[in-house]
Design an enzyme around this catalytic site. Structure first.
Site, short mmCIF file in Angstrom:
data_model
loop_
_atom_site.label_atom_id
_atom_site.label_comp_id
_atom_site.label_asym_id
_atom_site.label_seq_id
_atom_site.Cartn_x
_atom_site.Cartn_y
_atom_site.Cartn_z
N GLU A 52 17.91 15.62 -7.26
CA GLU A 52 18.33 16.01 -8.59
C GLU A 52 18.25 14.85 -9.57
OE1 GLU A 52 21.27 18.15 -5.75
OE2 GLU A 52 19.88 16.45 -5.70
N LEU A 204 6.76 6.11 23.95
CA LEU A 204 7.63 7.10 23.29
C LEU A 204 7.87 6.73 21.82
CD1 LEU A 204 8.90 9.74 24.37
CD2 LEU A 204 11.09 8.58 24.31
#
Length: 358
Positions: A52, A204
């Site tokens: 916003e 990973l």
């Protein structure tokens, strides 16, 4: 243009923060005046300006009397940045349309209520389903105290993930592996077990797609068997859960950059539901699991899985190959675990299925 059209644009903006906003939600905002978009923005990362505020800065004075479309109710609380409801009121908005109410107890309807008290018209629920999907992990954490858990499995069409000798690279094609890394990139943390660490020595991390943020790497290792030289520990930023401490092993692993948390259950294993609560406490919204069939089975049995991300390759590996999840034998079909197919899609030659626990 309708409210749905403008909200669809706001949701597309919010999705630009898909990989970066953790632990904050992904939020987009579009400001419209007299049928013209005068400002738009999205939240890029925690600590940065909210959607916003970015949109209001772009709109400037043209925000006065305008309508703001925001994908999540404007926040009401002070965090790293001031409340967005205050900024919208100060800008003189005429109307604010939210896709969904913020489930965070610190806001939870108070943002919209404050706007209404200031004389601003409000609506809520436009494109709500899409907005919820975008922030499914954030919603999980602030309402359940634990992340949304997604288990990724690559398998043959007969549901086999590796040969009996452990060979598994590669069952699915390159496009499916690339897609899997995009799911890794949106996760806050990646989890595997000691079995996978010892057999595959995985990094990973996110490698196949460019990203500015690497997820936290989490290992379940009841007896602290992870070698300090394991690739998953490289560069630090890993979290290891064990069932019992060992001073010498812990010291070596901490020297390698791992943080260790002792979290035993009564069976001498890691307490999986408590692990999820601990990750939630640390701000983990989405947990992406890439593990072997034993840990997959444990997670499912203990109610710790929300969603399966399945990549099925058009091949057969046979009954002696390893399955997807090590689950108890059933004696009646009524005891089967029900799933709900959420989405299916072809990824090059492989079938991707997203299935949720029913």
């Amino acid at each position: 243009m309708t409210d749905n059209d403008y909200m669809t644009r706001a949701l597309a903006l919010a999705a630009r923060g898909l990989w970066t906003t953790t632990p904050n939600p992904r939020v987009g905002c579009v400001i419209v005046r007299d049928g013209e978009v005068v400002g738009e923005g999205w939240h890029a990362r925690a600590g940065g300006p909210h959607a916003e505020v970015v949109a209001l800065q772009a709109a400037g004075e043209r925000a006065r009397g305008a309508t703001a479309y925001v994908t999540l109710e404007p926040c009401h609380h002070h965090g790293r940045t001031p409340p967005c409801d205050e900024a919208l009121i100060a800008a003189g908005l005429h109307r604010v349309v939210a896709a969904m109410q913020d489930p965070d107890p610190r806001t939870a309807g108070q943002g919209l209520a404050r706007l209404r008290a200031a004389g601003i018209l409000t609506d809520c629920g436009v494109c709500e389903d899409t907005a919820r999907e975008l922030n499914i992990g954030f919603i999980s954490r602030v309402t359940r105290g634990r992340p949304w858990v997604r288990v990724k499995i690559a398998a043959s069409l007969d549901g086999r993930t590796a040969l009996n000798n452990g060979a598994s690279q590669w069952i699915t094609g390159a496009a499916a592996r690339l897609d899997g890394h995009q799911w890794r990139a949106r996760a806050c943390a990646l989890l595997t077990g000691i079995g996978t660490v010892k057999s595959d020595d995985p990094q990973l991390n996110v490698r196949e797609v460019p990203t500015t943020r690497q997820p936290l790497r989490v290992i379940i290792d009841s007896r602290l068997e992870t070698p300090p030289t394991a690739k998953i520990l490289a560069g630090g930023g890993s979290l290891l859960f064990c069932a019992r401490d060992d001073a010498a092993k812990s010291a070596a692993l901490r020297e390698a950059g791992a943080e260790i948390v002792v979290l035993p259950n009564t069976a001498g294993k890691v307490e999986l539901p408590a692990l999820l609560q601990e990750l939630g406490r640390r701000g983990i919204n989405e947990l992406h699991v890439e593990a072997g069939h034993k840990l997959n089975g444990s997670l499912i049995r203990e109610g710790c899985v929300d969603e399966l991300l399945l990549y099925l390759a058009p091949c057969l590996l046979g009954d002696r190959a390893q399955g997807m999840a090590d689950l108890d034998e059933l004696t009646t079909l009524q005891a089967r675990r029900a799933l709900r197919i959420h989405e299916t899609r072809m990824i090059d030659g492989d079938l991707r299925i997203i299935a949720r626990m029913a």
